[in-house]
Design an enzyme around this catalytic site. Structure first.
Site, PDB file in Angstrom:
ATOM      1  N   LYS A  70      -3.394 -15.395   4.342  1.00  0.00           N
ATOM      2  CA  LYS A  70      -3.665 -15.566   5.782  1.00  0.00           C
ATOM      3  C   LYS A  70      -4.232 -14.281   6.378  1.00  0.00           C
ATOM      4  O   LYS A  70      -5.282 -14.285   7.012  1.00  0.00           O
ATOM      5  CB  LYS A  70      -2.375 -15.991   6.505  1.00  0.00           C
ATOM      6  CG  LYS A  70      -1.861 -17.365   6.079  1.00  0.00           C
ATOM      7  CD  LYS A  70      -0.655 -17.802   6.867  1.00  0.00           C
ATOM      8  CE  LYS A  70       0.576 -16.965   6.623  1.00  0.00           C
ATOM      9  NZ  LYS A  70       1.096 -17.020   5.234  1.00  0.00           N
ATOM     10  N   VAL A  71      -3.516 -13.163   6.174  1.00  0.00           N
ATOM     11  CA  VAL A  71      -3.971 -11.902   6.779  1.00  0.00           C
ATOM     12  C   VAL A  71      -5.259 -11.433   6.109  1.00  0.00           C
ATOM     13  O   VAL A  71      -6.237 -11.074   6.784  1.00  0.00           O
ATOM     14  CB  VAL A  71      -2.874 -10.807   6.679  1.00  0.00           C
ATOM     15  CG1 VAL A  71      -3.368  -9.509   7.304  1.00  0.00           C
ATOM     16  CG2 VAL A  71      -1.577 -11.249   7.353  1.00  0.00           C
TER      17      VAL A  71
ATOM     18  N   VAL B  98      -1.452  -2.602   4.991  1.00  0.00           N
ATOM     19  CA  VAL B  98      -0.677  -3.240   6.075  1.00  0.00           C
ATOM     20  C   VAL B  98       0.239  -4.296   5.448  1.00  0.00           C
ATOM     21  O   VAL B  98       0.784  -5.141   6.136  1.00  0.00           O
ATOM     22  CB  VAL B  98      -1.637  -3.901   7.105  1.00  0.00           C
ATOM     23  CG1 VAL B  98      -0.901  -4.312   8.373  1.00  0.00           C
ATOM     24  CG2 VAL B  98      -2.743  -2.955   7.499  1.00  0.00           C
ATOM     25  N   ALA B  99       0.381  -4.258   4.095  1.00  0.00           N
ATOM     26  CA  ALA B  99       1.195  -5.288   3.421  1.00  0.00           C
ATOM     27  C   ALA B  99       2.628  -4.792   3.249  1.00  0.00           C
ATOM     28  O   ALA B  99       3.477  -4.976   4.138  1.00  0.00           O
ATOM     29  CB  ALA B  99       0.568  -5.658   2.089  1.00  0.00           C
ATOM     30  N   ARG B 100       2.904  -4.135   2.136  1.00  0.00           N
ATOM     31  CA  ARG B 100       4.227  -3.578   1.888  1.00  0.00           C
ATOM     32  C   ARG B 100       4.080  -2.251   1.159  1.00  0.00           C
ATOM     33  O   ARG B 100       3.260  -2.137   0.232  1.00  0.00           O
ATOM     34  CB  ARG B 100       5.066  -4.524   1.013  1.00  0.00           C
ATOM     35  CG  ARG B 100       5.688  -5.687   1.783  1.00  0.00           C
ATOM     36  CD  ARG B 100       6.721  -5.178   2.795  1.00  0.00           C
ATOM     37  NE  ARG B 100       7.308  -6.252   3.584  1.00  0.00           N
ATOM     38  CZ  ARG B 100       6.842  -6.672   4.765  1.00  0.00           C
ATOM     39  NH1 ARG B 100       5.778  -6.101   5.308  1.00  0.00           N
ATOM     40  NH2 ARG B 100       7.458  -7.633   5.423  1.00  0.00           N
TER      41      ARG B 100
ATOM     42  N   ASP C 189       0.562   1.520   7.146  1.00  0.00           N
ATOM     43  CA  ASP C 189       1.483   0.996   8.161  1.00  0.00           C
ATOM     44  C   ASP C 189       2.872   0.757   7.566  1.00  0.00           C
ATOM     45  O   ASP C 189       3.829   0.558   8.295  1.00  0.00           O
ATOM     46  CB  ASP C 189       0.914  -0.330   8.699  1.00  0.00           C
ATOM     47  CG  ASP C 189       1.759  -0.926   9.822  1.00  0.00           C
ATOM     48  OD1 ASP C 189       2.130  -0.155  10.741  1.00  0.00           O
ATOM     49  OD2 ASP C 189       2.076  -2.128   9.779  1.00  0.00           O
TER      50      ASP C 189
ATOM     51  N   GLU D 163      11.673   2.715   4.732  1.00  0.00           N
ATOM     52  CA  GLU D 163      11.338   2.712   6.163  1.00  0.00           C
ATOM     53  C   GLU D 163      12.596   2.964   6.993  1.00  0.00           C
ATOM     54  O   GLU D 163      13.603   2.273   6.775  1.00  0.00           O
ATOM     55  CB  GLU D 163      10.701   1.373   6.545  1.00  0.00           C
ATOM     56  CG  GLU D 163       9.329   1.219   5.887  1.00  0.00           C
ATOM     57  CD  GLU D 163       8.577  -0.041   6.294  1.00  0.00           C
ATOM     58  OE1 GLU D 163       9.115  -0.846   7.083  1.00  0.00           O
ATOM     59  OE2 GLU D 163       7.454  -0.210   5.820  1.00  0.00           O
TER      60      GLU D 163
ATOM     61  N   HIS E 152       5.048   0.705  10.823  1.00  0.00           N
ATOM     62  CA  HIS E 152       5.158  -0.740  10.578  1.00  0.00           C
ATOM     63  C   HIS E 152       4.900  -1.524  11.874  1.00  0.00           C
ATOM     64  O   HIS E 152       5.767  -2.232  12.387  1.00  0.00           O
ATOM     65  CB  HIS E 152       6.542  -1.089  10.002  1.00  0.00           C
ATOM     66  CG  HIS E 152       6.548  -2.399   9.264  1.00  0.00           C
ATOM     67  ND1 HIS E 152       7.358  -2.629   8.177  1.00  0.00           N
ATOM     68  CD2 HIS E 152       5.861  -3.556   9.459  1.00  0.00           C
ATOM     69  CE1 HIS E 152       7.164  -3.864   7.727  1.00  0.00           C
ATOM     70  NE2 HIS E 152       6.259  -4.451   8.494  1.00  0.00           N
TER      71      HIS E 152
ATOM     72  N   ALA F 115       2.764  -6.299  13.020  1.00  0.00           N
ATOM     73  CA  ALA F 115       3.085  -7.551  13.742  1.00  0.00           C
ATOM     74  C   ALA F 115       3.411  -7.285  15.198  1.00  0.00           C
ATOM     75  O   ALA F 115       3.755  -8.220  15.934  1.00  0.00           O
ATOM     76  CB  ALA F 115       4.276  -8.225  13.069  1.00  0.00           C
TER      77      ALA F 115
HETATM   78  N1  LIG Z   1       2.519  -4.709   8.444  1.00  0.00           N
HETATM   79  C1  LIG Z   1       2.965  -5.784   9.029  1.00  0.00           C
HETATM   80  O1  LIG Z   1       3.572  -5.729  10.078  1.00  0.00           O
HETATM   81  C2  LIG Z   1       2.695  -7.109   8.400  1.00  0.00           C
HETATM   82  C3  LIG Z   1       2.459  -8.221   9.190  1.00  0.00           C
HETATM   83  C4  LIG Z   1       2.213  -9.444   8.577  1.00  0.00           C
HETATM   84  C5  LIG Z   1       2.227  -9.524   7.203  1.00  0.00           C
HETATM   85  N2  LIG Z   1       2.513  -8.434   6.471  1.00  0.00           N
HETATM   86  C6  LIG Z   1       2.543  -8.490   5.014  1.00  0.00           C
HETATM   87  O2  LIG Z   1       1.257  -8.852   4.563  1.00  0.00           O
HETATM   88  C7  LIG Z   1       1.353  -9.594   3.367  1.00  0.00           C
HETATM   89  C8  LIG Z   1       0.469 -10.821   3.448  1.00  0.00           C
HETATM   90  O3  LIG Z   1       0.840 -11.668   4.506  1.00  0.00           O
HETATM   91  P1  LIG Z   1       0.156 -13.092   4.655  1.00  0.00           P
HETATM   92  O4  LIG Z   1       0.696 -13.700   5.868  1.00  0.00           O
HETATM   93  O5  LIG Z   1      -1.294 -12.975   4.488  1.00  0.00           O
HETATM   94  O6  LIG Z   1       0.761 -13.815   3.393  1.00  0.00           O
HETATM   95  P2  LIG Z   1       0.077 -14.950   2.528  1.00  0.00           P
HETATM   96  O7  LIG Z   1       1.141 -15.523   1.684  1.00  0.00           O
HETATM   97  O8  LIG Z   1      -0.709 -15.854   3.386  1.00  0.00           O
HETATM   98  O9  LIG Z   1      -0.952 -14.156   1.596  1.00  0.00           O
HETATM   99  C9  LIG Z   1      -0.576 -13.405   0.495  1.00  0.00           C
HETATM  100  C10 LIG Z   1      -1.642 -13.610  -0.564  1.00  0.00           C
HETATM  101  O10 LIG Z   1      -1.401 -12.707  -1.629  1.00  0.00           O
HETATM  102  C11 LIG Z   1      -1.755 -13.364  -2.806  1.00  0.00           C
HETATM  103  N3  LIG Z   1      -1.189 -12.727  -3.973  1.00  0.00           N
HETATM  104  C12 LIG Z   1       0.025 -12.921  -4.536  1.00  0.00           C
HETATM  105  N4  LIG Z   1       0.142 -12.156  -5.631  1.00  0.00           N
HETATM  106  C13 LIG Z   1      -1.013 -11.455  -5.747  1.00  0.00           C
HETATM  107  C14 LIG Z   1      -1.483 -10.506  -6.678  1.00  0.00           C
HETATM  108  N5  LIG Z   1      -0.747 -10.099  -7.707  1.00  0.00           N
HETATM  109  N6  LIG Z   1      -2.726  -9.997  -6.490  1.00  0.00           N
HETATM  110  C15 LIG Z   1      -3.487 -10.394  -5.458  1.00  0.00           C
HETATM  111  N7  LIG Z   1      -3.093 -11.305  -4.549  1.00  0.00           N
HETATM  112  C16 LIG Z   1      -1.869 -11.816  -4.689  1.00  0.00           C
HETATM  113  C17 LIG Z   1      -1.281 -14.781  -2.595  1.00  0.00           C
HETATM  114  O11 LIG Z   1      -1.949 -15.673  -3.452  1.00  0.00           O
HETATM  115  C18 LIG Z   1      -1.640 -15.011  -1.151  1.00  0.00           C
HETATM  116  O12 LIG Z   1      -2.899 -15.618  -1.027  1.00  0.00           O
HETATM  117  C19 LIG Z   1       2.844  -9.870   3.206  1.00  0.00           C
HETATM  118  O13 LIG Z   1       3.380  -8.960   2.310  1.00  0.00           O
HETATM  119  C20 LIG Z   1       3.433  -9.595   4.535  1.00  0.00           C
HETATM  120  O14 LIG Z   1       4.741  -9.217   4.476  1.00  0.00           O
HETATM  121  C21 LIG Z   1       2.728  -7.217   7.036  1.00  0.00           C
HETATM  122  O1  LIG Z   2       6.258  -9.376   7.050  1.00  0.00           O
HETATM  123  C1  LIG Z   2       5.998  -9.341   8.245  1.00  0.00           C
HETATM  124  O2  LIG Z   2       5.945 -10.347   8.953  1.00  0.00           O
HETATM  125  C2  LIG Z   2       5.676  -8.037   8.861  1.00  0.00           C
HETATM  126  O3  LIG Z   2       5.880  -7.007   7.994  1.00  0.00           O
HETATM  127  C3  LIG Z   2       6.332  -7.834  10.171  1.00  0.00           C
HETATM  128  O4  LIG Z   2       7.578  -7.274  10.019  1.00  0.00           O
HETATM  129  P1  LIG Z   2       8.447  -6.967  11.340  1.00  0.00           P
HETATM  130  O5  LIG Z   2       8.940  -8.281  11.819  1.00  0.00           O
HETATM  131  O6  LIG Z   2       9.559  -6.107  10.903  1.00  0.00           O
HETATM  132  O7  LIG Z   2       7.548  -6.326  12.309  1.00  0.00           O
END
Ligand SMILES: NC(=O)c1ccc[n+]([C@@H]2O[C@H](COP(=O)([O-])OP(=O)(O)OC[C@H]3O[C@@H](n4cnc5c(N)ncnc54)[C@H](O)[C@@H]3O)[C@@H](O)[C@H]2O)c1
Ligand SMILES: O=C(O)[C@H](O)COP(=O)(O)O
Length: 617
Positions: free
Chosen positions: A226-227, A305-307, A331, A336, A354, A357
């Site tokens: 999604k992201v 911005v993932a983990r 981020d 953390e 972080h 979101a």
């Molecule tokens: N920094 C923040 O505040 C924040 C906010 C939102 C999401 N996130 C993080 O961003 C990440 C993605 O969120 P999302 O909503 O897009 O999730 P999502 O599930 O829609 O997308 C994750 C994608 O990663 C892919 N994936 C899984 N294993 C993989 C690999 N080994 N190599 C490459 N791709 C792989 C999946 O197929 C999927 O398409 C999550 O870890 C989430 O926690 C962080």
């Molecule tokens: O995985 C998530 O949705 C983001 O990392 C957001 O985390 P937070 O709710 O702690 O801001």
């Protein structure tokens, strides 16, 4: 004005046409787990016994109630603990249904001590939901709601073992995270943070902060979910060439955005910018390590911005120091908040705490998304965002509802036919259905059969979350088979067969296979028993059931019915099945009340009765 109330456990509807008398009476004839008050309309639809009494009091109604029920716990309003800041709209929704305890910044010990009085817990990424927490919950915690996407901070295995549902809010913060990714990309390319700090320190360093352009550069998106897709869309708008690596992403989604899906090595070795958007899993942990950095173009720029855990932070520091990585924008971090982090302090690193979101819009959206999921789960609905249970769409659920009840009743009935001391190791379920196998999701039915089999012989509560796990833990093997049936309904019949056990009712054993076998179907929306062993019967699976095998001769129904009638036991259903005329027959008798031992003995002593069993459904 209260005009009626409905008791969900007794299905009794008491109607009060009007309350014109000065002291009208609200009669509570049973204590169900929940009472649904139909009027007045301004009250929340689902309220508890305690509320009914309060409401009655406020309306000046006198209440006459039976003595308090033994299990008051189940009658109380659920308690939801919110351990991190949640948007107001979500909190309002939660408060309309439950007692909400917003306790932020609890230590792990404080959280553990609170949790045993909570039915649900809502967390963000700052709360670690670990095995100790489930242990401390003492079986009360039913739902963990993750107000966000990432569930790496929740021990899903422990949640499943403890039968606790985990739901998340997967969609509401997507755009916020994507925008933050783009913000970091642009800020890093143009040294915004460093230049800002410099000017605030009274300097004017125009030559030091010459940036790099984004247009025409290759951006590799790692994790095209999604992201990742939203970042790709926006980066295309900036004139970047975007490639993506994601082993599970559909090619047509990439094509639609104009993104090329490539291998991991191609992505990291061709990109000028790399943006990380995969979840943290055992497979992605520290996937950006020394070996990966060595494959990158010198001077690459990285955004995370993932983990934090998908990067080996020490390796990134080395790559920054050697210049393989020119800049990083982070981020998220392994720990953390990060403590004494050389990465955060590095001149070529732009860091945010972080914040991906953290927009007003995303936080309100996430709060509502998670509140709806948690309230739905506490009301017993299957959640579309369940993380550790099969997601069953509402339309499938409503179609399968009568078969769910049938499945549990058949499991419950089959296990009671097993003679005490025989350990059940192997159960086979046969579904007769006209549906294509892909069109019939049996996970829910299987879970309910497991529930029916295990709950009568153990103190474990089984639900959709833990059914397979508990079955495995108890050494119970469940196999499933589908047989085509020319039928319009989703399931024509369900057969539950238990092998390698002794039966306390020999007629339930199919001679050829030596299995206890019971079969049922849904008739007029209700579960019915249609076969016991090789005998066809037709009896509603409600209340209690007596199964008798007797010599097929006249007068048997009257004789057994008479014995029950003498003791005022009401027969609700009766059916006789036989294989051959005047040989053996099975009589299945549904009874409203449980007959006493004496009455059952009398049935056993009827000369033509060869064996009988009493079953509680
Ligand atoms: N920094 C923040 O505040 C924040 C906010 C939102 C999401 N996130 C993080 O961003 C990440 C993605 O969120 P999302 O909503 O897009 O999730 P999502 O599930 O829609 O997308 C994750 C994608 O990663 C892919 N994936 C899984 N294993 C993989 C690999 N080994 N190599 C490459 N791709 C792989 C999946 O197929 C999927 O398409 C999550 O870890 C989430 O926690 C962080
Ligand atoms: O995985 C998530 O949705 C983001 O990392 C957001 O985390 P937070 O709710 O702690 O801001």
């Amino acid at each position: 004005m209260i005009t009626s109330f409905y008791s969900s456990s007794s299905s009794r509807l008491t109607t009060f046409p009007s309350y014109n008398s000065p002291t009208p009476t609200l009669r509570i004839s049973s204590f169900p787990a929940r009472l649904k008050v139909l009027c007045p309309p301004n009250l929340p639809p689902l309220i508890t016994i305690t509320n009914v009494l309060k409401i009655a009091d406020s309306l000046n109604l006198s209440t006459s109630t039976p003595p308090p029920p033994p299990d008051l716990h189940t009658l109380l309003k659920p308690t939801i603990l919110v351990s991190e800041k949640l948007g107001d709209a979500g909190l309002d929704l939660l408060r309309s249904f439950a007692d909400v305890d917003c306790s932020y910044n609890l230590s792990p010990e404080e959280l553990c001590s609170k949790i045993s009085s909570c039915d649900a817990l809502i967390v963000r990424s700052g709360t670690k939901v670990n095995r100790q927490l489930f242990q401390a919950a003492n079986g009360r915690l039913k739902v963990v709601g993750r107000a966000g996407v990432g569930i790496d901070s929740v021990d899903l295995q422990a949640a499943t073992e403890y039968g606790c549902l985990v739901v998340n809010a997967p969609t509401a913060n997507t755009i916020a995270a994507a925008e933050h990714g783009i913000a970091l990309l642009a800020a890093m390319a143009r040294n915004i943070a460093q230049a800002d700090a410099s000017i605030k320190a009274g300097k004017w360093e125009r030559n030091k902060y010459v940036g790099v352009s984004m247009v025409g550069k290759t951006l590799a998106i790692m994790g095209f979910g999604k992201v990742g897709s939203e970042v790709a869309r926006r980066a295309k708008g900036l004139g970047m060439h975007v490639v993506a690596h994601d082993p599970y992403a559909p090619a047509d989604r990439a094509r639609a955005i104009g993104v090329e899906l490539v291998s991991f090595d191609d992505a990291v070795s061709t990109a000028h910018f790399i943006s990380l958007h995969m979840p943290l899993t055992p497979a992605t942990s520290k996937v950006f390590n020394d070996a990966t950095f060595a494959k990158m173009k010198k001077g690459v720029r990285i955004i995370n911005v993932a983990r934090g855990g998908v990067i080996d932070e020490d390796a990134l520091l080395r790559a920054l120091d050697t210049g393989i990585v020119a800049q990083a924008a982070l981020d998220v971090f392994c720990e953390e908040p990060p403590k004494d982090s050389k990465l955060v302090q590095h001149a070529n690193v732009t860091a945010t705490p972080h914040l991906g979101a953290s927009t007003k819009e995303a936080q309100e959206g996430v709060a509502v998304e998670i509140a709806e999921a948690v309230v739905g789960a506490l009301q017993g609905q299957l959640s579309a965002t369940a993380v550790n249970a099969p997601m069953v769409p509402p339309e499938v659920l409503s179609e399968l509802a009568p078969y769910v009840t049938l499945a549990e009743k058949l499991g419950r009935l089959a296990v009671q036919l097993v003679s005490g001391g025989s350990g059940i190791k192997s159960v086979k379920v046969v579904y007769r259905s006209g549906r294509d196998p892909d069109d019939l999701d049996t996970r829910l039915l299987r879970a309910m059969i497991i529930k029916g089999i295990i709950e009568p012989i153990s103190d474990t509560i089984i639900n959709l979350v833990n059914a397979d796990f508990i079955a495995k833990q108890k050494g119970l093997g469940i196999s499933e088979e589908r047989v085509f049936a020319n039928s319009e309904t989703p399931v024509d019949s369900i057969q539950v067969r238990i092998s390698n056990v002794k039966s306390k009712f020999q007629s339930a054993v199919v001679t050829e296979s030596e299995e206890i076998s019971v079969e049922g179907r849904v008739k007029y929306g209700k579960p019915h028993l249609s076969r016991v062993g090789s005998f066809e019967v037709d009896v509603s699976l409600e209340g209690n059931l007596i199964l008798c095998r007797q010599v097929d001769q006249p007068g048997m129904i009257g004789m057994v019915g008479g014995i029950l009638g003498e003791k005022n036991v009401n027969v609700s259903f009766m059916s006789v099945g036989r294989n051959f005329r005047r040989k053996k027959a099975i009589m299945a008798i549904g009874v409203d009340e449980e007959p006493d031992k004496d009455t059952l003995n009398k049935i056993g002593h009827v000369p033509a009765v060869e064996e009988f069993v009493f079953l509680n459904l």
